[in-house]
Scaffold this active site. Structure first.
Site, mmCIF file in Angstrom:
data_model
loop_
_atom_site.group_PDB
_atom_site.id
_atom_site.type_symbol
_atom_site.label_atom_id
_atom_site.label_comp_id
_atom_site.label_asym_id
_atom_site.label_seq_id
_atom_site.Cartn_x
_atom_site.Cartn_y
_atom_site.Cartn_z
ATOM 1 N N GLU A 125 -53.089 -14.772 -22.805
ATOM 2 C CA GLU A 125 -53.832 -15.115 -21.601
ATOM 3 C C GLU A 125 -53.467 -16.531 -21.157
ATOM 4 O O GLU A 125 -52.903 -17.298 -21.941
ATOM 5 C CB GLU A 125 -55.342 -15.012 -21.863
ATOM 6 C CG GLU A 125 -55.788 -13.602 -22.193
ATOM 7 C CD GLU A 125 -57.308 -13.472 -22.331
ATOM 8 O OE1 GLU A 125 -58.017 -14.492 -22.158
ATOM 9 O OE2 GLU A 125 -57.765 -12.346 -22.596
ATOM 10 N N SER A 128 -55.048 -18.739 -23.701
ATOM 11 C CA SER A 128 -54.942 -18.433 -25.139
ATOM 12 C C SER A 128 -53.600 -17.794 -25.433
ATOM 13 O O SER A 128 -53.370 -16.634 -25.146
ATOM 14 C CB SER A 128 -56.083 -17.509 -25.583
ATOM 15 O OG SER A 128 -56.027 -16.274 -24.910
ATOM 16 N N ILE A 155 -46.614 -11.097 -19.260
ATOM 17 C CA ILE A 155 -46.545 -9.734 -19.775
ATOM 18 C C ILE A 155 -45.211 -9.082 -19.430
ATOM 19 O O ILE A 155 -44.895 -8.860 -18.257
ATOM 20 C CB ILE A 155 -47.717 -8.886 -19.242
ATOM 21 C CG1 ILE A 155 -49.058 -9.547 -19.602
ATOM 22 C CG2 ILE A 155 -47.633 -7.466 -19.790
ATOM 23 C CD1 ILE A 155 -49.257 -9.851 -21.079
ATOM 24 N N GLY A 238 -44.338 -6.340 -37.064
ATOM 25 C CA GLY A 238 -43.099 -5.642 -36.731
ATOM 26 C C GLY A 238 -42.394 -6.281 -35.554
ATOM 27 O O GLY A 238 -41.161 -6.363 -35.520
ATOM 28 N N ARG A 240 -42.246 -9.384 -34.782
ATOM 29 C CA ARG A 240 -41.500 -10.576 -35.229
ATOM 30 C C ARG A 240 -40.137 -10.182 -35.798
ATOM 31 O O ARG A 240 -39.124 -10.823 -35.519
ATOM 32 C CB ARG A 240 -42.318 -11.331 -36.273
ATOM 33 C CG ARG A 240 -43.538 -12.033 -35.712
ATOM 34 C CD ARG A 240 -44.273 -12.822 -36.796
ATOM 35 N NE ARG A 240 -45.373 -13.576 -36.211
ATOM 36 C CZ ARG A 240 -46.654 -13.245 -36.301
ATOM 37 N NH1 ARG A 240 -47.000 -12.150 -36.961
ATOM 38 N NH2 ARG A 240 -47.588 -13.985 -35.753
ATOM 39 N N GLN A 276 -9.126 -27.814 -37.578
ATOM 40 C CA GLN A 276 -9.895 -27.607 -38.800
ATOM 41 C C GLN A 276 -11.400 -27.835 -38.594
ATOM 42 O O GLN A 276 -12.234 -27.106 -39.143
ATOM 43 C CB GLN A 276 -9.390 -28.519 -39.913
ATOM 44 C CG GLN A 276 -9.976 -28.160 -41.281
ATOM 45 C CD GLN A 276 -9.458 -29.059 -42.387
ATOM 46 O OE1 GLN A 276 -9.525 -30.286 -42.259
ATOM 47 N NE2 GLN A 276 -8.951 -28.468 -43.457
ATOM 48 N N GLN A 334 -20.872 -24.436 -26.689
ATOM 49 C CA GLN A 334 -20.184 -25.735 -26.790
ATOM 50 C C GLN A 334 -18.700 -25.549 -27.074
ATOM 51 O O GLN A 334 -17.856 -26.264 -26.537
ATOM 52 C CB GLN A 334 -20.838 -26.575 -27.896
ATOM 53 C CG GLN A 334 -20.313 -28.001 -28.007
ATOM 54 C CD GLN A 334 -20.792 -28.892 -26.877
ATOM 55 O OE1 GLN A 334 -21.778 -28.573 -26.221
ATOM 56 N NE2 GLN A 334 -20.090 -29.976 -26.645
ATOM 57 N N GLY A 337 -16.493 -25.178 -24.199
ATOM 58 C CA GLY A 337 -16.337 -26.315 -23.305
ATOM 59 C C GLY A 337 -16.963 -26.019 -21.952
ATOM 60 O O GLY A 337 -17.978 -25.330 -21.846
ATOM 61 N N GLU A 361 -43.859 -13.867 -29.343
ATOM 62 C CA GLU A 361 -43.997 -12.890 -30.437
ATOM 63 C C GLU A 361 -44.558 -13.528 -31.716
ATOM 64 O O GLU A 361 -44.278 -13.077 -32.816
ATOM 65 C CB GLU A 361 -42.650 -12.201 -30.741
ATOM 66 C CG GLU A 361 -42.766 -10.768 -31.182
ATOM 67 C CD GLU A 361 -43.037 -9.800 -30.036
ATOM 68 O OE1 GLU A 361 -43.212 -8.605 -30.304
ATOM 69 O OE2 GLU A 361 -43.083 -10.249 -28.878
#
Length: 362
Positions: A125, A128, A155, A238, A240, A276, A334, A337, A361
């Site tokens: 809400e 909340s 929602i 579930g 999550r 590297q 990144q 580029g 969630e």
């Protein structure tokens, strides 16, 4: 696919193929034009992805939480936003299947499993979010009906879906005063706010849901009065795992995109893949992805087995996977580029779509 059964590898292959052929080619268009890809999701439902962990007698696939995680991770490589909505839809159908009576299960679940109809989860809400137990939307009982008043925010699917699992206050303050009601589209007094403009998750509409003297039957309540908060939280355990799985899929796709870009892009006379430092970063990304995936699958097994620590493990997996996988996608961008910042390159969409997984969630 390491450690998976042959059957699970087959689920994964079917989902990856569907993601590559039916979702990835349209991902950018769905995002740009804010298309809710109903027909594509119905095709996914024909493969059993509309009610993955719902019982087969009402049209579900009856699969485990681990199977579900594998499927959502695979689908998310094709379009994270669409897969995330599908995960919310699956959570709602599971709630009706698990806590509904036989009449409710047979009335709602078959058309939801086939994705002939779609579902929304209405908990948050305006005042909340994380403090869900303080929600204010109220339902007053009058004979065989409830009269619902209040509003919900953020929602997913709001305004476009057919069924909503609404958490509302039927009793006193705190979690024990909350019940779960199944509200159908077209109920008098039900309306929706404007379609939100979002950074990502654009293939699914998001709106406020508003209740003004909505009258509907007591027979649409899931479980007993006062059981709603428990239903909502069990659904989110579930949820999550599902959202964390979607994050893993986005990160998996982004690692592959980065690897491909480093191979073809030349700087200072040689491919970036020969650098590297970039090799080390790519190795770190892959390592973090595997760690996140293993943590999610561990939590999925715990939830399936009904272990006491399942809720904690689901929360840990969601926290770890959504943070790590966003970092992976961001690093992949990144590595592209300047190209990574162009909408011609899919990596930026994974970054935008996955960012909200760290917020929602639970």
């Amino acid at each position: 696919s390491a450690g998976l059964t042959e059957e699970q590898k087959e689920f994964q292959k079917v989902a990856l193929d569907f993601a590559a052929k039916e979702m990835a080619p349209h991902m950018a268009e769905w995002d740009e034009k804010e298309i809710f890809p109903v027909e594509t999701m119905r095709k996914a439902a024909q493969l059993g992805f509309g009610g993955i962990y719902v019982k087969p007698d009402v049209g579900g696939s009856g699969l485990s939480r681990l199977d579900t995680s594998i499927i959502f991770e695979a689908l998310s490589t094709g379009c994270t936003s669409t897969t995330a909505y599908m995960s919310i839809h699956n959570m709602c159908v599971w709630m009706i299947d698990t806590f509904g009576n036989e009449e409710q299960r047979r009335r709602f679940c078959p058309s939801l499993c086939s994705m002939e109809k779609f579902a929304s989860y209405c908990l948050t809400e305006p005042g909340s979010g994380s403090d869900a137990a303080s929600l204010l939307t109220s339902a007053q009982r009058k004979g065989d009906t409830y009269v619902l008043n209040g509003s919900k925010a953020f929602i997913s699917g709001g305004g476009d879906t057919d069924v909503s699992c609404v958490m509302c206050r039927t009793g006193g303050p705190g979690p024990r005063g909350i019940s779960c009601l199944v509200l159908e589209k077209g109920t008098p007094g039900l309306s929706f706010g404007k379609k939100e403009k979002k950074v990502g998750w654009n293939s699914q509409p998001t709106r406020a849901v508003i209740f003004e003297d909505c009258v509907f039957p007591v027979g649409n309540r899931l479980g007993a009065e006062g059981q709603g908060f428990n239903i909502a939280m069990k659904g989110l355990n579930g949820g999550r795992i599902n959202i964390a799985s979607c994050s893993s899929g986005a990160a998996h796709a982004s690692v592959l995109l980065a690897q491909e870009h480093l191979t073809v892009r030349k700087q200072f006379g040689e491919p970036l893949a020969n650098n590297q430092y970039l090799q080390f970063r790519l190795a770190e990304m892959a390592t973090r992805l595997v760690a996140a995936r293993l943590m999610v699958r561990h939590a999925a097994r715990a939830l399936q087995e009904g272990r006491e620590d399942a809720a904690v493990l689901c929360s840990m997996a969601k926290l770890f996977a959504t943070d790590e996988c966003f970092a992976i996608c961001n690093q992949a961008l990144q590595m592209h580029g300047g190209y990574g910042y162009l909408k011609d390159y899919a990596v930026q969409q994974f970054v935008r779509d996955i960012r909200v997984h760290q917020i929602l969630e639970g």
